[in-house]
Design a protein around this motif. Structure first.
Motif, PDB file in Angstrom:
ATOM      1  N   UNK A 123      58.045  60.630   9.018  1.00 16.77           N
ATOM      2  CA  UNK A 123      57.708  61.414   7.822  1.00 16.77           C
ATOM      3  C   UNK A 123      56.609  62.428   8.152  1.00 16.77           C
ATOM      4  N   UNK A 124      55.629  61.978   8.944  1.00 14.67           N
ATOM      5  CA  UNK A 124      54.539  62.868   9.339  1.00 14.67           C
ATOM      6  C   UNK A 124      55.047  64.051  10.145  1.00 14.67           C
ATOM      7  N   UNK A 125      55.980  63.779  11.066  1.00 15.29           N
ATOM      8  CA  UNK A 125      56.540  64.851  11.898  1.00 15.29           C
ATOM      9  C   UNK A 125      57.252  65.877  11.021  1.00 15.29           C
ATOM     10  N   UNK A 126      57.970  65.379  10.026  1.00 15.71           N
ATOM     11  CA  UNK A 126      58.713  66.276   9.138  1.00 15.71           C
ATOM     12  C   UNK A 126      57.746  67.186   8.373  1.00 15.71           C
ATOM     13  N   UNK A 127      56.675  66.598   7.847  1.00 20.11           N
ATOM     14  CA  UNK A 127      55.687  67.397   7.126  1.00 20.11           C
ATOM     15  C   UNK A 127      55.066  68.430   8.069  1.00 20.11           C
ATOM     16  N   UNK A 128      54.801  68.004   9.308  1.00 22.86           N
ATOM     17  CA  UNK A 128      54.199  68.932  10.269  1.00 22.86           C
ATOM     18  C   UNK A 128      55.108  70.135  10.513  1.00 22.86           C
ATOM     19  N   UNK A 129      56.404  69.862  10.741  1.00 19.52           N
ATOM     20  CA  UNK A 129      57.348  70.953  11.024  1.00 19.52           C
ATOM     21  C   UNK A 129      57.444  71.896   9.820  1.00 19.52           C
ATOM     22  N   UNK A 130      57.410  71.313   8.625  1.00 20.75           N
ATOM     23  CA  UNK A 130      57.562  72.107   7.404  1.00 20.75           C
ATOM     24  C   UNK A 130      56.335  72.933   7.053  1.00 20.75           C
TER      25      UNK A 130
END
Ligand code: HEC
Length: 247
Positions: A42-49
């Protein structure tokens, strides 16, 4: 005597913790869990976004992150990679340092190892403590990193808040400004708890990202040992050969 010694040691420890914090506002601990793969995903997704557009992760590659976080190439490329980057690419962006300086007054730094530099608690509090401040060029200020030039990029999720300060005058006539709390001006898409959980996952991902450098170094170790063993063996053969006729 013993008690005094223990007390002294405790005081010294406390003092060093206080000075390490450097006066930054650290309201609450991050409580991240590096072992939780779903949190890291989830953290990676937020980072990419929300972050990669301004902050590269030069020392990370998408395929490496996918492997470490238990994502398939398909999952990574379809839901996390939002640019036309390839699976084996480094996590970079197209903004140059000059553009960053021109647009924000300060180039957004690479965040691969930021968790090592700042620590997870600092990062967590930085990301939950933005407030509106019309006197700043970006329109935002931050309690943990005062006068930072980063705008509050997650404002739609957290909402818009004002910070309330009170000024007291002490007996010596000196003024002290004290933070007393936030006031919500516009609610965000997430509840306070959901926003904090999102930031916790994001900080967890930053913490993980600061680790692979160590993992890479670790992975050399067996090869170094193998080389040493091989070299020793060759040296031994050489010795046997040289000393064959010496008795
Ligand atoms: C619109 C561009 C932009 C976006 C998007 C952005 N940042 Fe920033 N960020 C900046 C700038 C500019 C700075 C430099 C602030 C300074 O030093 O005054 C910064 C600084 C930081 C710092 C402090 C680094 C230090 O000096 O220790 C952290 C941590 C950080 N950003 C995290 C994030 C995270 C996490 C996200 C995604 C949620 C994000 N940023 C999204 C522009 C951005």
């Amino acid at each position: 005597m013993m008690k005094k010694l223990i007390l002294t040691v405790l005081c010294l420890m406390l003092a060093s913790v206080a000075s390490a914090a450097g006066g930054a506002y650290i309201g609450e601990p991050a409580n991240t869990n590096i072992k939780s793969q779903s949190s890291l995903q989830k953290g990676a997704k937020t980072y990419m976004n929300y972050c990669l557009g301004c902050h590269s992760m030069e020392f990370q590659r998408y395929n490496r992150v996918a492997e470490d976080l238990g994502l398939t190439e398909d999952e990574m490329m379809s839901s996390l990679v939002l640019t036309d980057a390839k699976f084996a690419d480094k996590m970079t962006h197209t903004m140059t340092k000059e553009q960053g300086e021109q647009w924000f007054g300060k180039a957004p730094p690479d965040l691969t190892v930021i968790a090592k530099a700042r620590g997870v608690d600092w990062l967590y509090n930085f990301l939950i403590n933005f407030y509106v401040d019309p006197s700043r060029p970006s329109g935002w200020n931050n309690l943990t990193f005062p006068n930072a030039s980063m705008p509050h990029v997650l404002w739609e999720l957290q909402g818009i808040r004002e910070a309330k300060f009170e000024t007291h005058t002490d007996e010596a006539g000196e003024k002290h400004t004290e933070f007393v709390g936030f006031e919500t001006i516009e609610a965000g898409q997430l509840s306070e708890q959901a926003y904090k959980d999102l930031v916790r996952d994001l900080v967890n991902f930053l913490d993980y990202s600061a680790e692979p450098a160590q993992l890479i170094r670790m992975s050399y170790a067996p090869w170094v040992l193998l080389f040493v063993a091989l070299f020793t063996f060759l040296a031994y053969l050489l010795k046997v050969n040289y000393f064959r006729d010496v008795h």
